[in-house]
Design a protein around this motif. Sequence first.
Motif, PDB file in Angstrom:
ATOM      1  N   TYR A 100       0.828  -1.212   0.000  1.00  0.00           N
ATOM      2  CA  TYR A 100       0.000   0.000   0.000  1.00  0.00           C
ATOM      3  C   TYR A 100       0.849   1.242   0.000  1.00  0.00           C
ATOM      4  O   TYR A 100       0.465   2.271  -0.528  1.00  0.00           O
ATOM      5  N   VAL A 105       6.595   2.831   5.269  1.00  0.00           N
ATOM      6  CA  VAL A 105       7.321   2.028   6.270  1.00  0.00           C
ATOM      7  C   VAL A 105       8.827   2.314   6.189  1.00  0.00           C
ATOM      8  O   VAL A 105       9.493   2.494   7.217  1.00  0.00           O
ATOM      9  N   GLY A 153      12.433  -6.962  -0.086  1.00  0.00           N
ATOM     10  CA  GLY A 153      11.228  -6.917  -0.914  1.00  0.00           C
ATOM     11  C   GLY A 153      10.875  -5.459  -1.160  1.00  0.00           C
ATOM     12  O   GLY A 153      11.758  -4.619  -1.337  1.00  0.00           O
ATOM     13  N   ARG A 154       9.589  -5.173  -1.132  1.00  0.00           N
ATOM     14  CA  ARG A 154       9.137  -3.818  -1.480  1.00  0.00           C
ATOM     15  C   ARG A 154       9.716  -2.757  -0.542  1.00  0.00           C
ATOM     16  O   ARG A 154      10.242  -1.739  -0.982  1.00  0.00           O
ATOM     17  N   ILE A 155       9.587  -3.006   0.776  1.00  0.00           N
ATOM     18  CA  ILE A 155      10.028  -1.990   1.742  1.00  0.00           C
ATOM     19  C   ILE A 155      11.558  -1.925   1.780  1.00  0.00           C
ATOM     20  O   ILE A 155      12.149  -0.836   1.744  1.00  0.00           O
ATOM     21  N   ASP A 174      18.648 -11.732   1.757  1.00  0.00           N
ATOM     22  CA  ASP A 174      17.307 -12.203   1.410  1.00  0.00           C
ATOM     23  C   ASP A 174      17.440 -13.595   0.817  1.00  0.00           C
ATOM     24  O   ASP A 174      18.548 -14.029   0.458  1.00  0.00           O
ATOM     25  N   HIS A 204      13.307  -6.240   7.496  1.00  0.00           N
ATOM     26  CA  HIS A 204      12.177  -6.055   6.570  1.00  0.00           C
ATOM     27  C   HIS A 204      11.710  -7.360   5.947  1.00  0.00           C
ATOM     28  O   HIS A 204      11.143  -7.367   4.858  1.00  0.00           O
ATOM     29  N   PRO A 206       9.331 -10.995   6.439  1.00  0.00           N
ATOM     30  CA  PRO A 206       8.105 -11.345   7.179  1.00  0.00           C
ATOM     31  C   PRO A 206       8.427 -12.230   8.379  1.00  0.00           C
ATOM     32  O   PRO A 206       9.521 -12.813   8.446  1.00  0.00           O
ATOM     33  N   THR A 211      12.079 -17.129  10.393  1.00  0.00           N
ATOM     34  CA  THR A 211      12.614 -15.830  10.825  1.00  0.00           C
ATOM     35  C   THR A 211      12.286 -15.507  12.284  1.00  0.00           C
ATOM     36  O   THR A 211      12.697 -14.470  12.791  1.00  0.00           O
ATOM     37  N   THR A 232      10.891  -2.556  12.065  1.00  0.00           N
ATOM     38  CA  THR A 232       9.549  -2.049  11.702  1.00  0.00           C
ATOM     39  C   THR A 232       8.747  -3.169  11.044  1.00  0.00           C
ATOM     40  O   THR A 232       7.753  -2.905  10.381  1.00  0.00           O
ATOM     41  N   SER A 233       9.192  -4.433  11.212  1.00  0.00           N
ATOM     42  CA  SER A 233       8.539  -5.516  10.480  1.00  0.00           C
ATOM     43  C   SER A 233       7.523  -6.271  11.350  1.00  0.00           C
ATOM     44  O   SER A 233       6.329  -5.998  11.280  1.00  0.00           O
ATOM     45  N   ARG A 234       7.991  -7.182  12.171  1.00  0.00           N
ATOM     46  CA  ARG A 234       7.119  -7.880  13.116  1.00  0.00           C
ATOM     47  C   ARG A 234       7.923  -8.157  14.381  1.00  0.00           C
ATOM     48  O   ARG A 234       9.099  -8.545  14.310  1.00  0.00           O
ATOM     49  N   ASP A 258       9.161  -0.373  15.992  1.00  0.00           N
ATOM     50  CA  ASP A 258       7.776   0.001  15.710  1.00  0.00           C
ATOM     51  C   ASP A 258       6.850  -1.168  16.009  1.00  0.00           C
ATOM     52  O   ASP A 258       5.632  -1.031  15.947  1.00  0.00           O
ATOM     53  N   HIS A 295       3.510   0.639  16.344  1.00  0.00           N
ATOM     54  CA  HIS A 295       3.068   0.061  15.070  1.00  0.00           C
ATOM     55  C   HIS A 295       2.395   1.125  14.197  1.00  0.00           C
ATOM     56  O   HIS A 295       1.258   0.961  13.751  1.00  0.00           O
ATOM     57  N   PHE A 298       3.035   2.303   9.070  1.00  0.00           N
ATOM     58  CA  PHE A 298       2.155   2.345   7.885  1.00  0.00           C
ATOM     59  C   PHE A 298       1.322   3.618   7.819  1.00  0.00           C
ATOM     60  O   PHE A 298       0.678   3.883   6.805  1.00  0.00           O
TER      61      PHE A 298
HETATM   62  P1  NAD Z   1       7.760  -8.231   0.708  1.00  0.00           P
HETATM   63  O1  NAD Z   1       7.060  -9.527   0.637  1.00  0.00           O
HETATM   64  O2  NAD Z   1       7.753  -7.327  -0.484  1.00  0.00           O
HETATM   65  O3  NAD Z   1       9.300  -8.484   1.101  1.00  0.00           O
HETATM   66  C1  NAD Z   1       9.691  -9.382   2.102  1.00  0.00           C
HETATM   67  C2  NAD Z   1      11.055  -9.927   1.719  1.00  0.00           C
HETATM   68  O4  NAD Z   1      11.528 -10.753   2.794  1.00  0.00           O
HETATM   69  C3  NAD Z   1      11.025 -10.795   0.446  1.00  0.00           C
HETATM   70  O5  NAD Z   1      11.982 -10.315  -0.485  1.00  0.00           O
HETATM   71  C4  NAD Z   1      11.350 -12.191   0.956  1.00  0.00           C
HETATM   72  O6  NAD Z   1      12.087 -12.969   0.020  1.00  0.00           O
HETATM   73  C5  NAD Z   1      12.178 -11.854   2.193  1.00  0.00           C
HETATM   74  N1  NAD Z   1      12.292 -12.986   3.109  1.00  0.00           N
HETATM   75  C6  NAD Z   1      11.371 -13.956   3.395  1.00  0.00           C
HETATM   76  N2  NAD Z   1      11.883 -14.850   4.251  1.00  0.00           N
HETATM   77  C7  NAD Z   1      13.162 -14.453   4.504  1.00  0.00           C
HETATM   78  C8  NAD Z   1      14.205 -14.981   5.286  1.00  0.00           C
HETATM   79  N3  NAD Z   1      14.054 -16.132   5.983  1.00  0.00           N
HETATM   80  N4  NAD Z   1      15.388 -14.318   5.317  1.00  0.00           N
HETATM   81  C9  NAD Z   1      15.566 -13.183   4.590  1.00  0.00           C
HETATM   82  N5  NAD Z   1      14.608 -12.631   3.826  1.00  0.00           N
HETATM   83  C10 NAD Z   1      13.418 -13.263   3.777  1.00  0.00           C
HETATM   84  O7  NAD Z   1       7.181  -7.497   1.988  1.00  0.00           O
HETATM   85  P2  NAD Z   1       7.228  -5.926   2.335  1.00  0.00           P
HETATM   86  O8  NAD Z   1       6.044  -5.255   1.765  1.00  0.00           O
HETATM   87  O9  NAD Z   1       8.583  -5.385   2.042  1.00  0.00           O
HETATM   88  O10 NAD Z   1       6.992  -5.991   3.920  1.00  0.00           O
HETATM   89  C11 NAD Z   1       7.946  -6.588   4.782  1.00  0.00           C
HETATM   90  C12 NAD Z   1       7.338  -6.780   6.153  1.00  0.00           C
HETATM   91  O11 NAD Z   1       7.087  -5.489   6.735  1.00  0.00           O
HETATM   92  C13 NAD Z   1       5.956  -7.466   6.155  1.00  0.00           C
HETATM   93  O12 NAD Z   1       6.096  -8.873   6.182  1.00  0.00           O
HETATM   94  C14 NAD Z   1       5.296  -6.941   7.403  1.00  0.00           C
HETATM   95  O13 NAD Z   1       5.527  -7.863   8.453  1.00  0.00           O
HETATM   96  C15 NAD Z   1       6.063  -5.648   7.707  1.00  0.00           C
HETATM   97  N6  NAD Z   1       5.215  -4.442   7.662  1.00  0.00           N
HETATM   98  C16 NAD Z   1       5.151  -3.641   8.752  1.00  0.00           C
HETATM   99  C17 NAD Z   1       4.374  -2.492   8.726  1.00  0.00           C
HETATM  100  C18 NAD Z   1       4.288  -1.543   9.907  1.00  0.00           C
HETATM  101  O14 NAD Z   1       3.390  -0.701   9.960  1.00  0.00           O
HETATM  102  N7  NAD Z   1       5.200  -1.616  10.865  1.00  0.00           N
HETATM  103  C19 NAD Z   1       3.641  -2.189   7.582  1.00  0.00           C
HETATM  104  C20 NAD Z   1       3.743  -3.035   6.462  1.00  0.00           C
HETATM  105  C21 NAD Z   1       4.532  -4.158   6.507  1.00  0.00           C
END
Ligand code: NAD
Length: 331
Positions: A100, A105, A153-155, A174, A204, A206, A211, A232-234, A258, A295, A298
């Motif tokens: 989104y 993030v 990934g995206r973030i 990654d 960043h 999941p 993980t 800022t992930s989980r 976060d 948190h 976003f």
């Molecule tokens: P994404 O799916 O685009 O990217 C995640 C990346 O992590 C991928 O490239 C994937 O290959 C990699 N990955 C998976 N398992 C892995 C591992 N064992 N070791 C290394 N890399 C690994 O997701 P995104 O949009 O970049 O978001 C990332 C995370 O951010 C989400 O999973 C979510 O938990 C978190 N997030 C937090 C907020 C917030 O408000 N704090 C908001 C959005 C997302």
Amino acid sequence: MKVAFFSSKAYDRTFFEAANADYGHDLQFFETGLSLGTVQLATGFRAVCSFVNDRLDAITLEALAELGVEHVALRCAGFNQVDLSAAERLGLRVVRVPAYSPHAVAEHAIALILTLNRKIHRAYARTREGNFALDGLVGFDLNGCTVGIIGTGRIGAVLTQILRGFGCHVLAHDLVENPDCLAAGAVYTDLDQLWQEAQIISLHCPLTPQTYHLVNREAIAKMQPGTMLINTSRGGLVDTQAVIEGLKLKRIGALGLDVYEQEEPLFFQDHSTEIIHDDVFQRLLTFPNVVITGHQAFLTDTALHNIAETTLSNLTDLEQGRACPNQLFAG
Ligand code: NAD
């Protein structure tokens, strides 16, 4: 379609009601979270819409299915809170919002890095009290510093670009290499090298069984003294007790969070007049070099608009029995 929103806030309502002018779903907003104890509120609804800390375990999903709920729309990207196998077994379709605003993030991660590095949280308090002394506020130039990004990934990709703009070297880790990060100059490496060489580490990826507690005692022991850790992930990516030890030993020189492993009973609510019983969380707050936000990475208007648009479009796909590109399947 009749949709029951759980864990909803005034800002959700504002953005969803505005976007719904183009979709015409029947939305009802509940402030309470979704769990076995509150599932009855979904009676009469075809879909529920939930957020990051709503617990969609097998027993809650079974209760939803028994009530006749057919669809679960997550208005977030992460889906570690959902038992997807149970959903599939029960015939519940689960959709999410995969992207989104990765900028929201990534920019929040930068806010945490800059705040901790330049001690803005301490300077803010000092100047308001008429204290203009600079002792204890020394930072370092981000230019030339090595930052480790786990999950590109995206973030992670947006963060790589921003950090390259600051003149940082980016070490990336990654399961798959992202061509955008390579083009921006990131160097992929194994985790050991990243722990050892990065002055700042930002998470960043999941939360998955692989993980869970990625940042643990062993990882922290490999870090340089004074490493800054940003999550800022989980929350579950970090063993909080190990991080507290790392802070006491100064192996971790700054911590920006976060998300927090036990955030569910705390975050998204005002507890300012209560006694907080989570001693681990309270211990974190006593460190001068720890900044925690609840948190909110976003939380930009762009992200809220996009979350509403994608969620409502997902619901229309479900209502019309169409394939939805954002549907989740049990792996
Ligand atoms: P994404 O799916 O685009 O990217 C995640 C990346 O992590 C991928 O490239 C994937 O290959 C990699 N990955 C998976 N398992 C892995 C591992 N064992 N070791 C290394 N890399 C690994 O997701 P995104 O949009 O970049 O978001 C990332 C995370 O951010 C989400 O999973 C979510 O938990 C978190 N997030 C937090 C907020 C917030 O408000 N704090 C908001 C959005 C997302």
